[in-house]
Design an enzyme around this catalytic site. Sequence first.
Site, mmCIF file in Angstrom:
data_model
loop_
_atom_site.group_PDB
_atom_site.id
_atom_site.type_symbol
_atom_site.label_atom_id
_atom_site.label_comp_id
_atom_site.label_asym_id
_atom_site.label_seq_id
_atom_site.Cartn_x
_atom_site.Cartn_y
_atom_site.Cartn_z
ATOM 1 N N VAL A 91 15.391 -4.602 31.695
ATOM 2 C CA VAL A 91 16.425 -5.605 31.435
ATOM 3 C C VAL A 91 17.522 -5.459 32.487
ATOM 4 O O VAL A 91 17.832 -4.360 32.936
ATOM 5 C CB VAL A 91 17.044 -5.462 30.018
ATOM 6 C CG1 VAL A 91 16.098 -6.006 28.946
ATOM 7 C CG2 VAL A 91 17.426 -4.029 29.705
ATOM 8 N N GLY A 153 25.266 -0.367 35.387
ATOM 9 C CA GLY A 153 24.312 0.348 34.531
ATOM 10 C C GLY A 153 22.896 0.181 35.029
ATOM 11 O O GLY A 153 22.099 1.125 35.022
ATOM 12 N N TYR A 154 22.568 -1.029 35.461
ATOM 13 C CA TYR A 154 21.215 -1.315 35.973
ATOM 14 C C TYR A 154 20.934 -0.466 37.214
ATOM 15 O O TYR A 154 19.883 0.169 37.317
ATOM 16 C CB TYR A 154 21.112 -2.802 36.291
ATOM 17 C CG TYR A 154 19.754 -3.257 36.765
ATOM 18 C CD1 TYR A 154 18.718 -3.456 35.856
ATOM 19 C CD2 TYR A 154 19.501 -3.508 38.111
ATOM 20 C CE1 TYR A 154 17.462 -3.885 36.286
ATOM 21 C CE2 TYR A 154 18.267 -3.938 38.553
ATOM 22 C CZ TYR A 154 17.247 -4.127 37.637
ATOM 23 O OH TYR A 154 16.005 -4.551 38.059
ATOM 24 N N SER A 155 21.881 -0.425 38.154
ATOM 25 C CA SER A 155 21.685 0.370 39.377
ATOM 26 C C SER A 155 21.524 1.842 39.032
ATOM 27 O O SER A 155 20.657 2.538 39.592
ATOM 28 C CB SER A 155 22.879 0.198 40.324
ATOM 29 O OG SER A 155 23.020 -1.143 40.726
ATOM 30 N N LYS A 158 18.088 2.428 37.513
ATOM 31 C CA LYS A 158 16.994 2.303 38.481
ATOM 32 C C LYS A 158 17.011 3.457 39.487
ATOM 33 O O LYS A 158 15.955 3.860 39.991
ATOM 34 C CB LYS A 158 17.066 0.954 39.186
ATOM 35 C CG LYS A 158 16.763 -0.227 38.257
ATOM 36 C CD LYS A 158 15.368 -0.144 37.673
ATOM 37 C CE LYS A 158 14.987 -1.364 36.849
ATOM 38 N NZ LYS A 158 13.638 -1.268 36.269
#
Length: 247
Positions: A91, A153-155, A158
């Site tokens: 997500v 948060g995504y970075s 990942k």
Amino acid sequence: MADPTGLADTRCLVVGAASGIGDAVATLLAGASAGAEFVAADLPTARWPDPRPGEHRVDIDVTDPSSVDAAVAAAGEALGRIDAVVNCAGVLGRVQPSSHETVQEFERLLAVNLTGAFILSRAVLPAMAARGYGRLVHLSSTAGKEGSAGMTGYSAAKAGVLGLVKALAREYADTGVTVNAIAPGTVETPLIAAMSERQRAEKRRLIPMGRFGLPREAAELIAFVISPQASFTTGAVFDLSGGRATY
Ligand SMILES: NC(=O)c1ccc[n+]([C@@H]2O[C@H](COP(=O)([O-])OP(=O)(O)OC[C@H]3O[C@@H](n4cnc5c(N)ncnc54)[C@H](O)[C@@H]3O)[C@@H](O)[C@H]2O)c1
């Protein structure tokens, strides 16, 4: 028909298979050149495309260890064995300044994108190692290598996937099991629907090829990494960024 990919005999579990890159991997596996039997897994709430040849479907929530264990058991039962696992569950969350991102949003991004990858890995790797063969692929992102403004948060999640993959690759290096990451830049899937037109234009400007990737292009790379031929590469990060990634 000849099978230059070696995938026809690869029993694969594709997670996040209802949409985007996972959907493209499932479609490729179902295609005439592969003709493989595979398990496609996604959230119980997922909106699926029409069933594909050779496909078995199961529910999974990668944030829930018992759901993952049940899905892996169901996949093993349906296929007889699991040779390869492709984890496309992910997500993006809202694209926003980090000061606006709540702790709950941040933790949710870690839960799906990073902890989910860990939960899935520990559910499948021991059995692969016991059989002496396996291919595990997780989806990271250019955001995890270089950082993307507005995607804190995504970075972070990942980037964590890269550390996870490298640690697991070394742990399992002498077992016949490889663990690798794919790091796409921007690929035309529902995931990027959350981006505004302005944000999409900014992303496109970063890509020397001047366009976003196609899910099929991601699937073709993944198909090689999960093939028997990809036997001497583990702990690696395969870029898929139209020239954007700089290292
Ligand atoms: N599209 C891009 O530009 C891009 C770029 C870099 C990395 N990625 C990564 O590639 C992977 C696939 O992304 P996509 O673009 O195909 O996205 P997508 O939104 O089209 O597909 C993601 C799938 O993951 C599933 N999913 C979400 N949460 C889940 C959970 N808790 N358990 C199980 N499944 C869950 C969704 O239902 C969906 O089917 C993701 O990890 C994403 O972060 C995508």
